[in-house]
Design a protein around this motif. Structure first.
Motif, PDB file in Angstrom:
ATOM      1  N   ALA A 113       9.606  -7.378 -23.738  1.00  0.00           N
ATOM      2  CA  ALA A 113       9.507  -8.791 -23.383  1.00  0.00           C
ATOM      3  C   ALA A 113      10.863  -9.472 -23.492  1.00  0.00           C
ATOM      4  O   ALA A 113      11.260 -10.248 -22.607  1.00  0.00           O
ATOM      5  CB  ALA A 113       8.492  -9.488 -24.290  1.00  0.00           C
ATOM      6  N   VAL A 114      11.595  -9.192 -24.572  1.00  0.00           N
ATOM      7  CA  VAL A 114      12.922  -9.788 -24.750  1.00  0.00           C
ATOM      8  C   VAL A 114      13.868  -9.328 -23.647  1.00  0.00           C
ATOM      9  O   VAL A 114      14.631 -10.115 -23.083  1.00  0.00           O
ATOM     10  CB  VAL A 114      13.488  -9.432 -26.137  1.00  0.00           C
ATOM     11  CG1 VAL A 114      14.946  -9.873 -26.251  1.00  0.00           C
ATOM     12  CG2 VAL A 114      12.657 -10.079 -27.240  1.00  0.00           C
ATOM     13  N   GLU A 115      13.810  -8.029 -23.335  1.00  0.00           N
ATOM     14  CA  GLU A 115      14.689  -7.471 -22.312  1.00  0.00           C
ATOM     15  C   GLU A 115      14.429  -8.091 -20.950  1.00  0.00           C
ATOM     16  O   GLU A 115      15.355  -8.273 -20.150  1.00  0.00           O
ATOM     17  CB  GLU A 115      14.506  -5.961 -22.241  1.00  0.00           C
ATOM     18  CG  GLU A 115      15.459  -5.253 -21.292  1.00  0.00           C
ATOM     19  CD  GLU A 115      16.912  -5.427 -21.694  1.00  0.00           C
ATOM     20  OE1 GLU A 115      17.777  -5.431 -20.790  1.00  0.00           O
ATOM     21  OE2 GLU A 115      17.186  -5.553 -22.906  1.00  0.00           O
ATOM     22  N   SER A 116      13.165  -8.436 -20.689  1.00  0.00           N
ATOM     23  CA  SER A 116      12.837  -9.005 -19.381  1.00  0.00           C
ATOM     24  C   SER A 116      13.497 -10.360 -19.165  1.00  0.00           C
ATOM     25  O   SER A 116      13.661 -10.809 -18.030  1.00  0.00           O
ATOM     26  CB  SER A 116      11.315  -9.147 -19.241  1.00  0.00           C
ATOM     27  OG  SER A 116      10.806 -10.149 -20.122  1.00  0.00           O
ATOM     28  N   PRO A 120      17.275 -10.236 -14.447  1.00  0.00           N
ATOM     29  CA  PRO A 120      16.224 -10.574 -13.484  1.00  0.00           C
ATOM     30  C   PRO A 120      15.125  -9.516 -13.460  1.00  0.00           C
ATOM     31  O   PRO A 120      15.370  -8.337 -13.702  1.00  0.00           O
ATOM     32  CB  PRO A 120      16.985 -10.610 -12.146  1.00  0.00           C
ATOM     33  CG  PRO A 120      18.417 -10.821 -12.513  1.00  0.00           C
ATOM     34  CD  PRO A 120      18.595 -10.138 -13.840  1.00  0.00           C
ATOM     35  N   ALA A 121      13.913  -9.966 -13.203  1.00  0.00           N
ATOM     36  CA  ALA A 121      12.792  -9.027 -13.134  1.00  0.00           C
ATOM     37  C   ALA A 121      13.020  -8.009 -12.030  1.00  0.00           C
ATOM     38  O   ALA A 121      13.556  -8.328 -10.965  1.00  0.00           O
ATOM     39  CB  ALA A 121      11.490  -9.799 -12.892  1.00  0.00           C
ATOM     40  N   LEU A 122      12.632  -6.768 -12.309  1.00  0.00           N
ATOM     41  CA  LEU A 122      12.787  -5.711 -11.321  1.00  0.00           C
ATOM     42  C   LEU A 122      11.715  -5.856 -10.244  1.00  0.00           C
ATOM     43  O   LEU A 122      10.568  -6.209 -10.532  1.00  0.00           O
ATOM     44  CB  LEU A 122      12.668  -4.341 -11.990  1.00  0.00           C
ATOM     45  CG  LEU A 122      13.611  -4.065 -13.166  1.00  0.00           C
ATOM     46  CD1 LEU A 122      13.403  -2.648 -13.685  1.00  0.00           C
ATOM     47  CD2 LEU A 122      15.055  -4.283 -12.773  1.00  0.00           C
ATOM     48  N   PRO A 151       6.237  -7.786 -12.750  1.00  0.00           N
ATOM     49  CA  PRO A 151       5.038  -7.800 -11.895  1.00  0.00           C
ATOM     50  C   PRO A 151       5.287  -7.363 -10.464  1.00  0.00           C
ATOM     51  O   PRO A 151       4.359  -6.884  -9.796  1.00  0.00           O
ATOM     52  CB  PRO A 151       4.595  -9.273 -11.958  1.00  0.00           C
ATOM     53  CG  PRO A 151       5.182  -9.805 -13.227  1.00  0.00           C
ATOM     54  CD  PRO A 151       6.477  -9.088 -13.393  1.00  0.00           C
ATOM     55  N   ALA A 152       6.514  -7.514  -9.942  1.00  0.00           N
ATOM     56  CA  ALA A 152       6.800  -7.142  -8.560  1.00  0.00           C
ATOM     57  C   ALA A 152       7.270  -5.695  -8.430  1.00  0.00           C
ATOM     58  O   ALA A 152       7.648  -5.269  -7.339  1.00  0.00           O
ATOM     59  CB  ALA A 152       7.856  -8.082  -7.974  1.00  0.00           C
ATOM     60  N   GLN A 312      23.994   5.117  -7.645  1.00  0.00           N
ATOM     61  CA  GLN A 312      24.367   4.067  -6.702  1.00  0.00           C
ATOM     62  C   GLN A 312      23.247   3.052  -6.491  1.00  0.00           C
ATOM     63  O   GLN A 312      23.466   2.015  -5.867  1.00  0.00           O
ATOM     64  CB  GLN A 312      24.762   4.689  -5.354  1.00  0.00           C
ATOM     65  CG  GLN A 312      25.924   5.658  -5.431  1.00  0.00           C
ATOM     66  CD  GLN A 312      27.193   5.007  -5.958  1.00  0.00           C
ATOM     67  OE1 GLN A 312      27.482   3.867  -5.626  1.00  0.00           O
ATOM     68  NE2 GLN A 312      27.945   5.743  -6.766  1.00  0.00           N
ATOM     69  N   ASN A 313      22.055   3.373  -6.983  1.00  0.00           N
ATOM     70  CA  ASN A 313      20.906   2.472  -6.820  1.00  0.00           C
ATOM     71  C   ASN A 313      20.731   1.662  -8.110  1.00  0.00           C
ATOM     72  O   ASN A 313      20.286   2.194  -9.123  1.00  0.00           O
ATOM     73  CB  ASN A 313      19.649   3.296  -6.525  1.00  0.00           C
ATOM     74  CG  ASN A 313      18.460   2.426  -6.171  1.00  0.00           C
ATOM     75  OD1 ASN A 313      18.286   1.330  -6.693  1.00  0.00           O
ATOM     76  ND2 ASN A 313      17.608   2.926  -5.288  1.00  0.00           N
ATOM     77  N   PRO A 314      21.085   0.362  -8.116  1.00  0.00           N
ATOM     78  CA  PRO A 314      20.999  -0.435  -9.354  1.00  0.00           C
ATOM     79  C   PRO A 314      19.579  -0.570  -9.887  1.00  0.00           C
ATOM     80  O   PRO A 314      19.372  -0.659 -11.102  1.00  0.00           O
ATOM     81  CB  PRO A 314      21.578  -1.791  -8.945  1.00  0.00           C
ATOM     82  CG  PRO A 314      21.461  -1.842  -7.462  1.00  0.00           C
ATOM     83  CD  PRO A 314      21.604  -0.434  -6.989  1.00  0.00           C
ATOM     84  N   LEU A 315      18.585  -0.582  -8.997  1.00  0.00           N
ATOM     85  CA  LEU A 315      17.195  -0.687  -9.443  1.00  0.00           C
ATOM     86  C   LEU A 315      16.829   0.513 -10.316  1.00  0.00           C
ATOM     87  O   LEU A 315      16.191   0.360 -11.367  1.00  0.00           O
ATOM     88  CB  LEU A 315      16.257  -0.771  -8.241  1.00  0.00           C
ATOM     89  CG  LEU A 315      14.746  -0.734  -8.556  1.00  0.00           C
ATOM     90  CD1 LEU A 315      14.351  -1.916  -9.416  1.00  0.00           C
ATOM     91  CD2 LEU A 315      13.929  -0.703  -7.264  1.00  0.00           C
TER      92      LEU A 315
END
Length: 335
Positions: A113-116, A120-122, A151-152, A312-315
């Protein structure tokens, strides 16, 4: 307002002057508001290290402060959580073993929860591969917590043999894999091709390492003579490759007594005495016996748990950090 007197009570309405207070019958009530996060952290640290000094060093708190937090938690719960002897930790009590996964879940959810709020939300879709032939701790719970915090985010999990997962990753049919490999480079186990284009942007990290064991049923008392009855996963399994290579190097014969892609079926076959299996230490059941060190069987290498994704993919990088913080690799520590 004047309190009515018993003699003035309306007819047919009994008085309850002597009725006991229901709370006095139940005894002291547990109050979860008295439990603090520091108390839970102290308990989890001591439970993990089984040593007050190492736990205090981990939390950067004095040993006396750690002990006080743990004692307060035990007082609130009205039970012992840690079995002590002469000031030293012996083990968790039954109540301690019951509380530990719950306390770890609470702290893990808080961290997520703190990290979120730190970033920005993933959002997006991630195809994750995990091995179905390795005890991977609470990977399902870790994925669920990541999606609850984002959630997304959509995570699609595929479970397969490590060799299959590597093929899926090479063919870009999966985005991130957690797989197992043999620690020794000279085992003949397939490794990613260093010249492959996809490896140039690959981020690979070692998550965990533990020894492999020759395992048989605890009741399997007959001495092993002649060919070894092997219980293994199908072709492409790192355990199988390591075991067969070790046997061939010692010119020891073997035959496939039982083969299955199911982790639980392999463990059951070993438990029922069908032969000798190859398992990581954390996978040995109570009714299994390790044959490591026996003169008939050769030494086995360690097994490594590794994660790979495209840096290379930040997500994927952000998801990897969140996921691995929530996976309980501590549950895989050598016993």
């Amino acid at each position: 307002m004047t309190k009515p007197q018993p003699g003035n009570q309306p007819p047919n309405i009994p008085t309850f002057d002597a009725a006991p207070d229901i709370h006095t019958l139940r005894g002291p009530q547990l109050d979860d508001r008295r439990i603090t996060l520091e108390q839970l952290r102290a308990f989890v640290a001591v439970a993990g290290e089984l040593d007050f000094q190492r736990a205090s060093s981990q939390l950067r708190r004095s040993q006396s402060a750690l002990t006080q937090s743990l004692q307060k938690l035990e007082d609130i719960l009205e039970c012992r959580l840690i079995a002590r002897r002469r000031g030293q930790v012996e083990d968790l009590t039954e109540n301690g073993k019951r509380l530990l996964p719950l306390a770890e879940e609470i702290l893990s959810r808080l961290s997520a929860a703190v990290e979120s709020f730190r970033q920005p939300a993933l959002q997006g879709r991630i195809r994750l591969g995990v091995p179905d032939d390795f005890p991977l701790g609470n990977i399902a719970g870790a994925v669920r917590r990541c999606m609850e915090a984002n959630p997304a985010l959509r995570v699609e999990v595929t479970s397969a043999l490590s060799s299959v997962l590597q093929d899926l990753y090479r063919n870009r049919n999966i985005d991130m894999i957690i797989y197992k490999r043999i620690g020794d480079e000279n085992t003949g186990v397939p490794r990613p091709d260093a010249n492959s284009e996809w490896q140039n942007d690959m981020d690979t990290s070692l998550l965990h390492r533990q020894p492999l064991h020759w395992a048989c049923a605890a009741s399997f008392a007959s001495p092993i003579k002649g060919e070894i009855p092997l219980i293994t996963f199908p072709e492409g399994c790192a355990y199988r490759a390591a075991a067969i290579q070790a046997l061939k190097q010692q010119s020891i014969g073997y035959f496939n007594a039982y083969r299955s892609a199911s982790y639980q079926n392999i463990r059951a076959a070993i438990s029922n005495g069908l032969g000798v299996g190859i398992l990581p230490q954390s996978a040995l059941a109570d009714d299994h016996a390790s044959l490591n060190g026996k003169p008939v069987l050769p030494a086995l290498p360690d097994i490594e748990l590794v994660t790979t994704y495209n840096r290379q993919n930040p997500l994927l990088g952000q998801f990897s950090q969140q996921l691995l913080r929530n996976v309980d690799f501590g549950a895989l520590k050598a016993a």
